[in-house]
Design a protein around this motif. Structure first.
Motif, PDB file in Angstrom:
ATOM      1  N   VAL A 143       0.820  -1.214   0.000  1.00  0.00           N
ATOM      2  CA  VAL A 143       0.000   0.000   0.000  1.00  0.00           C
ATOM      3  C   VAL A 143       0.858   1.270   0.000  1.00  0.00           C
ATOM      4  O   VAL A 143       0.577   2.213  -0.738  1.00  0.00           O
ATOM      5  N   ALA A 144       1.913   1.295   0.826  1.00  0.00           N
ATOM      6  CA  ALA A 144       2.695   2.527   0.990  1.00  0.00           C
ATOM      7  C   ALA A 144       3.929   2.596   0.098  1.00  0.00           C
ATOM      8  O   ALA A 144       4.540   3.653  -0.014  1.00  0.00           O
TER       9      ALA A 144
ATOM     10  N   GLY B 135       2.039   0.808  -4.204  1.00  0.00           N
ATOM     11  CA  GLY B 135       0.947   1.656  -4.702  1.00  0.00           C
ATOM     12  C   GLY B 135       1.449   3.000  -5.209  1.00  0.00           C
ATOM     13  O   GLY B 135       1.171   3.384  -6.352  1.00  0.00           O
TER      14      GLY B 135
ATOM     15  N   ILE C 264       2.367   8.018   2.571  1.00  0.00           N
ATOM     16  CA  ILE C 264       1.861   8.266   1.217  1.00  0.00           C
ATOM     17  C   ILE C 264       1.792   9.769   0.944  1.00  0.00           C
ATOM     18  O   ILE C 264       2.232  10.246  -0.106  1.00  0.00           O
TER      19      ILE C 264
ATOM     20  N   VAL D 130      -7.115   5.190  -0.074  1.00  0.00           N
ATOM     21  CA  VAL D 130      -6.586   4.268   0.933  1.00  0.00           C
ATOM     22  C   VAL D 130      -7.165   4.607   2.306  1.00  0.00           C
ATOM     23  O   VAL D 130      -7.590   3.723   3.051  1.00  0.00           O
TER      24      VAL D 130
ATOM     25  N   TYR E 202      -4.754   9.030  -4.196  1.00  0.00           N
ATOM     26  CA  TYR E 202      -4.495   7.653  -3.777  1.00  0.00           C
ATOM     27  C   TYR E 202      -4.582   7.547  -2.250  1.00  0.00           C
ATOM     28  O   TYR E 202      -5.207   6.633  -1.709  1.00  0.00           O
ATOM     29  N   ALA E 203      -3.968   8.505  -1.544  1.00  0.00           N
ATOM     30  CA  ALA E 203      -4.019   8.511  -0.076  1.00  0.00           C
ATOM     31  C   ALA E 203      -5.459   8.623   0.417  1.00  0.00           C
ATOM     32  O   ALA E 203      -5.835   7.961   1.389  1.00  0.00           O
TER      33      ALA E 203
ATOM     34  N   VAL F  63     -10.942   3.517   2.507  1.00  0.00           N
ATOM     35  CA  VAL F  63     -11.069   2.053   2.605  1.00  0.00           C
ATOM     36  C   VAL F  63     -10.626   1.580   3.989  1.00  0.00           C
ATOM     37  O   VAL F  63     -11.266   0.728   4.603  1.00  0.00           O
ATOM     38  N   THR F  64      -9.556   2.157   4.489  1.00  0.00           N
ATOM     39  CA  THR F  64      -9.066   1.803   5.825  1.00  0.00           C
ATOM     40  C   THR F  64     -10.086   2.161   6.887  1.00  0.00           C
ATOM     41  O   THR F  64     -10.377   1.364   7.786  1.00  0.00           O
TER      42      THR F  64
ATOM     43  N   TYR G 239      -2.198   2.633  10.520  1.00  0.00           N
ATOM     44  CA  TYR G 239      -2.944   3.258   9.428  1.00  0.00           C
ATOM     45  C   TYR G 239      -2.548   4.720   9.267  1.00  0.00           C
ATOM     46  O   TYR G 239      -2.398   5.215   8.151  1.00  0.00           O
TER      47      TYR G 239
ATOM     48  N   GLU H  28      -0.737   6.475   5.911  1.00  0.00           N
ATOM     49  CA  GLU H  28      -1.256   7.703   5.293  1.00  0.00           C
ATOM     50  C   GLU H  28      -0.190   8.805   5.294  1.00  0.00           C
ATOM     51  O   GLU H  28      -0.037   9.523   4.309  1.00  0.00           O
TER      52      GLU H  28
END
Length: 161
Positions: free
Chosen positions: A21-22, A25, A101, A120, A116-117, A123-124, A94, A98
């Motif tokens: 993710v970090a 992505g 990112i 994410v 994108y952040a 969704v988180t 989490y 963030e």
């Protein structure tokens, strides 16, 4: 769960969870190509990335040492993890992802990473609200409710809980 097993599983999850993710992505979004950006903003972005790493690594270790489990829902800790950065915010992993990112968005001068952040983050937040918090309530009961009442979920406070 035995600590060596928890440590191994946690390490793999670190790569496959936050690592994808970090790191992967943002790479898919930017190719890690730099766009024009004022140098002090790049420095701030780099510091944010480092700060994210400084928070997330010990937060993962806490699950093994304090929780006797992993951050993975299928191998959850047997004890509620409330030490370290968890004294300041309930979701330090989490928040750290963030932060990393958003830091990359500034570092690379790629503000599209902020979208994108945002995705994410949303969704988180949904995962935490719909799965994680109800599961923690069922698993740890009043202990989690007391923790939830005294420690903020997303914006770290400066004093310990």
């Amino acid at each position: 769960m035995r600590r060596p097993v928890a440590a191994t599983v946690t390490s793999l999850f670190f790569v496959l969870g936050p690592g994808l993710v970090a790191v992967a992505g943002p790479w898919l979004v930017t190719g890690w190509h730099f766009a024009p950006m004022w140098p002090p903003v790049r420095v701030l972005g780099g510091l944010m990335v480092v700060a994210g790493a400084v928070v997330i690594v010990p937060a993962f270790v806490r699950f093994v040492v304090e929780g006797l489990g992993t951050p993975m829902p299928v191998a959850a800790p047997s004890r509620l993890v409330v030490g370290g950065f968890y004294r300041y915010v309930r979701n330090p992993m989490y928040v750290a992802v963030e932060l990393a990112i958003a830091g990359q968005a500034l570092l690379f001068g790629r503000l599209d990473l902020l979208w994108y952040a945002a995705v994410v983050g949303f969704v988180t937040w949904l995962f935490v609200r719909l799965y994680e918090e109800p599961t923690l309530r069922r698993t740890f009961g009043q202990e989690y409710e007391d923790y939830r009442r005294t420690v903020p979920g997303w914006i770290p406070r400066l004093r310990r809980g």
